[in-house]
Enzyme design. Structure first.
Site, PDB file in Angstrom:
ATOM      1  CG  ASP A  23      -1.797  -1.234   1.284  1.00 39.20           C
ATOM      2  OD1 ASP A  23      -2.279  -1.660   0.226  1.00 39.20           O
ATOM      3  OD2 ASP A  23      -1.950  -1.786   2.381  1.00 39.20           O
ATOM      4  CE  LYS A  26       3.197  -2.236  -4.598  1.00 39.49           C
ATOM      5  NZ  LYS A  26       2.715  -2.014  -3.222  1.00 39.49           N
ATOM      6  CG  HIS A  51      -1.763  -1.508  -7.771  1.00 37.21           C
ATOM      7  ND1 HIS A  51      -1.003  -2.148  -8.709  1.00 37.21           N
ATOM      8  CD2 HIS A  51      -1.176  -1.772  -6.583  1.00 37.21           C
ATOM      9  CE1 HIS A  51      -0.007  -2.782  -8.116  1.00 37.21           C
ATOM     10  NE2 HIS A  51      -0.092  -2.573  -6.825  1.00 37.21           N
ATOM     11  CD  GLN A 223       0.768  -8.758  -2.510  1.00 39.12           C
ATOM     12  OE1 GLN A 223       1.548  -9.369  -3.214  1.00 39.12           O
ATOM     13  NE2 GLN A 223      -0.474  -8.558  -2.873  1.00 39.12           N
TER      14      GLN A 223
HETATM   15  P1  IMP Z   1      -2.491 -12.837   1.786  1.00 41.12           P
HETATM   16  O1  IMP Z   1      -1.574 -12.277   0.773  1.00 41.12           O
HETATM   17  O2  IMP Z   1      -3.938 -12.625   1.463  1.00 41.12           O
HETATM   18  O3  IMP Z   1      -2.184 -14.264   2.124  1.00 41.12           O
HETATM   19  O4  IMP Z   1      -2.250 -12.023   3.150  1.00 41.12           O
HETATM   20  C1  IMP Z   1      -1.054 -12.105   3.888  1.00 41.12           C
HETATM   21  C2  IMP Z   1      -0.717 -10.774   4.526  1.00 41.12           C
HETATM   22  O5  IMP Z   1      -0.347  -9.849   3.514  1.00 41.12           O
HETATM   23  C3  IMP Z   1      -1.858 -10.127   5.298  1.00 41.12           C
HETATM   24  O6  IMP Z   1      -1.347  -9.431   6.417  1.00 41.12           O
HETATM   25  C4  IMP Z   1      -2.430  -9.143   4.305  1.00 41.12           C
HETATM   26  O7  IMP Z   1      -3.098  -8.058   4.945  1.00 41.12           O
HETATM   27  C5  IMP Z   1      -1.159  -8.687   3.618  1.00 41.12           C
HETATM   28  N1  IMP Z   1      -1.407  -8.209   2.251  1.00 41.12           N
HETATM   29  C6  IMP Z   1      -1.681  -8.960   1.171  1.00 41.12           C
HETATM   30  N2  IMP Z   1      -1.808  -8.190   0.077  1.00 41.12           N
HETATM   31  C7  IMP Z   1      -1.583  -6.935   0.475  1.00 41.12           C
HETATM   32  C8  IMP Z   1      -1.542  -5.675  -0.206  1.00 41.12           C
HETATM   33  O8  IMP Z   1      -1.717  -5.577  -1.433  1.00 41.12           O
HETATM   34  N3  IMP Z   1      -1.266  -4.590   0.570  1.00 41.12           N
HETATM   35  C9  IMP Z   1      -1.035  -4.685   1.895  1.00 41.12           C
HETATM   36  N4  IMP Z   1      -1.047  -5.824   2.570  1.00 41.12           N
HETATM   37  C10 IMP Z   1      -1.326  -6.941   1.870  1.00 41.12           C
END
Ligand code: IMP
Length: 424
Positions: A23, A26, A51, A223
């Site tokens: 976040d 990007k 995004h 991410q």
């Molecule tokens: P997952 O990717 O859904 O398995 O989540 C794993 C961790 O990554 C969690 O803490 C989510 O909140 C975080 N996360 C996944 N995608 C994003 C993103 O695009 N931005 C911020 N945090 C993310």
């Protein structure tokens, strides 16, 4: 390098990644850089990403499609991306995508209804939840490395898909029950293959061929560094390699094609989901940052945790990504703060100062933070167009980041619109 490669390899690829916990904003930079690119490529993650782009006053949130679709560039999802076809077919609808303009790697893996169900199930059973987006990301990548996943190539071919299904059901009774009990959902999922199929191709080969022709390729990360499965705050991470290093392996590129590794960081810090965040502010300042910065997840709507910029974590990001330059976002959100802070050291549980990000997440959970305070700024950034117009206190803040992290800050974003940015 052999002679053939010496002749062929010209640096033509820029890689842009998040240098914090995701976040960072990007998408906006990718959107702007995409103007000069021929290709915009996603290499990891799935629709857990979000995004947000503001173009001509209109907000667009992209989860899976590379931000280049808004510029009419060739958009590519490569082998490292986890693809939920049910989501993708909806996200594609507003865009006029053709197989010439949008490529999906036949090597990418598919997020099935089972993966989404299992993500939620496991998360609900964890004594310490990770805070996943419940989009099936972790289980999809787990199946991939366990060699029981469904590739896009198999998904779009009915025979191969059925063979995969049969095999998967025969070894996993829980999976089998899910298929039997949710037949309508699985049928809908299989049907979505028809809308994906025209775009599926040997995407990596085509990117390599474009690179050989020195086409301009922009690769966007999803991410952020601290969510990387190898170098993040494990297990509070996502399941892919979010670092620049993942680019070479998922596309299969010669390293010399890379022109620049660009990191993006906010002027403060946010995190969604669980896991340690040493500079988190559970006070009015944190609330103020969240409100001013509209810090709510673009994908899940969850409130983001807010805190001061953490230079120990940022230095880690510079190092593990081999960053060449850094963009700083959202300096306008800090406008109006009399004083702003940055973390410049941690103290471990014995009170000893440490200057490197700890490898053991338990240690990160226990650190105290040493801050440095800076004069704030109070500026209406909507009228600022050049670096010379930026407030001195902000320039000092930026210079400190550069010296501390040994990186050049080459861009500053001063607002949400495409034009609210300054290249330094
Ligand atoms: P997952 O990717 O859904 O398995 O989540 C794993 C961790 O990554 C969690 O803490 C989510 O909140 C975080 N996360 C996944 N995608 C994003 C993103 O695009 N931005 C911020 N945090 C993310």
């Amino acid at each position: 390098m052999n002679r053939y490669q010496m002749d062929q390899v010209q640096p033509c690829i820029d890689v842009l990644v998040g240098a914090q916990w995701g976040d960072e904003g990007k998408g906006k930079w990718v959107d702007v850089l995409a103007e000069k690119a021929d290709y915009v490529v996603r290499y990891q993650g799935g629709n857990n990403a979000g995004h947000t782009l503001w173009v001509d006053g209109k907000k667009t949130v992209l989860n899976l499609l590379p931000s280049g679709v808004l510029r009419g560039k060739i958009a590519v999802l490569t082998s490292g991306v986890a693809i939920d076809p049910l989501h993708l077919q909806n996200e594609m609808k507003p865009f006029e995508l053709t197989p010439e303009l949008f490529w999906i790697s036949n090597r990418a893996h598919v997020i099935t209804p089972w993966h989404k169900y299992y993500d939620g199930l496991i998360e609900s059973k964890r004594s310490k939840p990770i805070g996943t987006t419940k989009r099936g990301i972790g289980p999809c990548y787990a199946d991939r490395v366990a060699r029981s996943g469904l590739t896009i190539a198999n998904y779009i071919c009915e025979n191969s898909r059925n063979q995969w299904l049969e095999q998967r059901m025969s070894v996993d009774p829980e999976f089998s029950d899910h298929v039997n009990e949710n037949q309508a959902l699985w049928q809908k999922f299989f049907k979505a293959a028809e809308s994906i199929q025209p775009f599926v191709c040997a995407a990596e080969k085509k990117i390599r061929s474009a690179a050989r022709k020195s086409k301009k390729i922009l690769i966007e990360g999803a991410q952020g560094t601290m969510l990387d499965v190898n170098h993040g705050t494990y297990p509070y991470v996502t399941s892919s390699c979010t670092l620049t290093g993942g680019v070479l392996s998922t596309i299969g590129l010669h390293r010399n094609y890379i022109r620049s590794h660009i990191g993006v960081a906010k002027a403060y810090l946010t995190r969604v989901g669980e896991g340690p965040m040493p500079t988190e502010l559970n006070d009015e300042v944190g609330k103020n940052l969240a409100e001013k910065g509209h810090e709510f997840g673009a994908t899940t709507g969850r409130a983001r945790r807010c805190g001061w910029l953490d230079l120990i974590a940022l230095k880690h990001a510079v190092e593990v990504n081999g960053l060449d330059e850094l963009y700083i976002n959202k300096v306008d959100i800090l406008s109006g703060f009399k004083k702003v802070k940055m973390a410049i050291a941690y103290k471990d549980k014995l009170g000893k100062e440490i200057y490197e990000f700890p490898d053991h997440t338990k240690d990160v959970e226990q650190v105290d933070v040493v801050y440095k305070e800076f004069e704030g700024w109070n500026e209406d950034f909507s009228t600022i167009e050049k670096a010379e117009q930026l407030p001195q206190s902000l320039l000092k803040f930026v210079k400190f980041i550069e010296d501390f992290c040994k990186i050049n800050v080459t861009g500053i974003s001063t607002g949400p619109r495409r034009e609210d940015l300054i290249f330094l």
